[in-house]
Design a protein around this motif. Sequence first.
Motif, PDB file in Angstrom:
ATOM      1  N   UNK A   1       0.816  -1.196   0.000  1.00 54.93           N
ATOM      2  CA  UNK A   1       0.000   0.000   0.000  1.00 54.93           C
ATOM      3  C   UNK A   1       0.863   1.265   0.000  1.00 54.93           C
ATOM      4  N   UNK A   2       1.981   1.245   0.723  1.00 57.72           N
ATOM      5  CA  UNK A   2       2.816   2.441   0.763  1.00 57.72           C
ATOM      6  C   UNK A   2       3.523   2.715  -0.560  1.00 57.72           C
ATOM      7  N   UNK A   3       3.747   1.674  -1.371  1.00 59.42           N
ATOM      8  CA  UNK A   3       4.279   1.926  -2.715  1.00 59.42           C
ATOM      9  C   UNK A   3       3.252   2.671  -3.548  1.00 59.42           C
ATOM     10  N   UNK A   4       1.975   2.311  -3.397  1.00 61.83           N
ATOM     11  CA  UNK A   4       0.904   3.017  -4.108  1.00 61.83           C
ATOM     12  C   UNK A   4       0.852   4.480  -3.661  1.00 61.83           C
ATOM     13  N   UNK A   5       0.947   4.709  -2.357  1.00 61.77           N
ATOM     14  CA  UNK A   5       0.946   6.076  -1.827  1.00 61.77           C
ATOM     15  C   UNK A   5       2.137   6.854  -2.382  1.00 61.77           C
ATOM     16  N   UNK A   6       3.287   6.190  -2.471  1.00 62.21           N
ATOM     17  CA  UNK A   6       4.476   6.847  -3.004  1.00 62.21           C
ATOM     18  C   UNK A   6       4.301   7.230  -4.470  1.00 62.21           C
ATOM     19  N   UNK A   7       3.682   6.362  -5.253  1.00 60.99           N
ATOM     20  CA  UNK A   7       3.431   6.680  -6.664  1.00 60.99           C
ATOM     21  C   UNK A   7       2.482   7.882  -6.768  1.00 60.99           C
ATOM     22  N   UNK A   8       1.450   7.913  -5.951  1.00 61.69           N
ATOM     23  CA  UNK A   8       0.525   9.047  -5.965  1.00 61.69           C
ATOM     24  C   UNK A   8       1.262  10.329  -5.567  1.00 61.69           C
ATOM     25  N   UNK A   9       2.157  10.237  -4.573  1.00 66.10           N
ATOM     26  CA  UNK A   9       2.961  11.391  -4.169  1.00 66.10           C
ATOM     27  C   UNK A   9       3.818  11.886  -5.332  1.00 66.10           C
ATOM     28  N   UNK A  10       4.409  10.951  -6.083  1.00 67.61           N
ATOM     29  CA  UNK A  10       5.205  11.320  -7.254  1.00 67.61           C
ATOM     30  C   UNK A  10       4.375  11.980  -8.334  1.00 67.61           C
ATOM     31  N   UNK A  11       3.155  11.477  -8.537  1.00 71.75           N
ATOM     32  CA  UNK A  11       2.265  12.095  -9.524  1.00 71.75           C
ATOM     33  C   UNK A  11       1.837  13.492  -9.077  1.00 71.75           C
ATOM     34  N   UNK A  12       1.690  13.676  -7.770  1.00 71.12           N
ATOM     35  CA  UNK A  12       1.390  15.019  -7.253  1.00 71.12           C
ATOM     36  C   UNK A  12       2.576  15.953  -7.491  1.00 71.12           C
ATOM     37  N   UNK A  13       3.786  15.418  -7.461  1.00 68.24           N
ATOM     38  CA  UNK A  13       4.960  16.228  -7.791  1.00 68.24           C
ATOM     39  C   UNK A  13       4.896  16.677  -9.250  1.00 68.24           C
ATOM     40  N   UNK A  14       4.505  15.782 -10.121  1.00 70.16           N
ATOM     41  CA  UNK A  14       4.329  16.147 -11.529  1.00 70.16           C
ATOM     42  C   UNK A  14       3.265  17.239 -11.646  1.00 70.16           C
ATOM     43  N   UNK A  15       2.188  17.094 -10.886  1.00 66.26           N
ATOM     44  CA  UNK A  15       1.106  18.087 -10.935  1.00 66.26           C
ATOM     45  C   UNK A  15       1.589  19.453 -10.462  1.00 66.26           C
ATOM     46  N   UNK A  16       2.364  19.491  -9.356  1.00 65.21           N
ATOM     47  CA  UNK A  16       2.770  20.816  -8.887  1.00 65.21           C
ATOM     48  C   UNK A  16       3.791  21.475  -9.803  1.00 65.21           C
ATOM     49  N   UNK A  17       4.646  20.697 -10.450  1.00 58.38           N
ATOM     50  CA  UNK A  17       5.571  21.316 -11.400  1.00 58.38           C
ATOM     51  C   UNK A  17       4.842  21.772 -12.660  1.00 58.38           C
ATOM     52  N   UNK A  18       3.819  21.021 -13.062  1.00 57.58           N
ATOM     53  CA  UNK A  18       3.006  21.440 -14.203  1.00 57.58           C
ATOM     54  C   UNK A  18       2.291  22.751 -13.890  1.00 57.58           C
ATOM     55  N   UNK A  19       1.781  22.860 -12.679  1.00 50.14           N
ATOM     56  CA  UNK A  19       1.125  24.107 -12.262  1.00 50.14           C
ATOM     57  C   UNK A  19       2.095  25.284 -12.323  1.00 50.14           C
ATOM     58  N   UNK A  20       3.346  25.058 -11.955  1.00 46.48           N
ATOM     59  CA  UNK A  20       4.341  26.128 -12.060  1.00 46.48           C
ATOM     60  C   UNK A  20       4.532  26.563 -13.506  1.00 46.48           C
ATOM     61  N   UNK A  21       4.591  25.589 -14.401  1.00 47.45           N
ATOM     62  CA  UNK A  21       4.726  25.911 -15.817  1.00 47.45           C
ATOM     63  C   UNK A  21       3.542  26.695 -16.350  1.00 47.45           C
ATOM     64  N   UNK A  22       2.346  26.306 -15.927  1.00 44.82           N
ATOM     65  CA  UNK A  22       1.142  27.019 -16.363  1.00 44.82           C
ATOM     66  C   UNK A  22       1.073  28.411 -15.734  1.00 44.82           C
ATOM     67  N   UNK A  23       1.481  28.537 -14.471  1.00 38.86           N
ATOM     68  CA  UNK A  23       1.472  29.845 -13.799  1.00 38.86           C
ATOM     69  C   UNK A  23       2.425  30.811 -14.494  1.00 38.86           C
ATOM     70  N   UNK A  24       3.533  30.285 -14.988  1.00 40.73           N
ATOM     71  CA  UNK A  24       4.515  31.121 -15.686  1.00 40.73           C
ATOM     72  C   UNK A  24       3.896  31.782 -16.918  1.00 40.73           C
ATOM     73  N   UNK A  25       2.944  31.099 -17.539  1.00 40.49           N
ATOM     74  CA  UNK A  25       2.306  31.605 -18.753  1.00 40.49           C
ATOM     75  C   UNK A  25       1.040  32.417 -18.476  1.00 40.49           C
ATOM     76  N   UNK A  26       0.531  32.374 -17.239  1.00 39.19           N
ATOM     77  CA  UNK A  26      -0.764  32.978 -16.914  1.00 39.19           C
ATOM     78  C   UNK A  26      -0.605  34.404 -16.388  1.00 39.19           C
ATOM     79  N   UNK A  27      -1.708  35.131 -16.454  1.00 37.18           N
ATOM     80  CA  UNK A  27      -1.758  36.485 -15.895  1.00 37.18           C
ATOM     81  C   UNK A  27      -3.053  36.637 -15.103  1.00 37.18           C
TER      82      UNK A  27
END
Length: 109
Positions: free
Chosen positions: A1-27
Amino acid sequence: MNWFILVIAGLCEVAFTTCLGKAKEAVGSLYWTWMGAFLFFLTLSMVLLYKATQTLPLGTAYAVWTGIGAVGTVLIGIVFFREPATFWRLFFIATLISSIVGLKFVSSH
């Protein structure tokens, strides 16, 4: 179960970096929406990483978490932000993926 939680945590890392990329383009208010999403996914990622390290070795969990984040962020960059998909970038992404899988297999938990 903790491996699954770790994968979800990693996907959340992808999400937060994607948000940074989108914020860079937004106003305006769209910028603040992306920054709010960044803070949400950053917090969720950290909480889930902490939860996963309760039973997984810290070094392995951190390496897998950053690996998922790095691979996912590079792939998002290629697909959505038109970053280059050179042979060497893809080669080293594949190397990183094989290292993540290898860490899972050699983990004592």
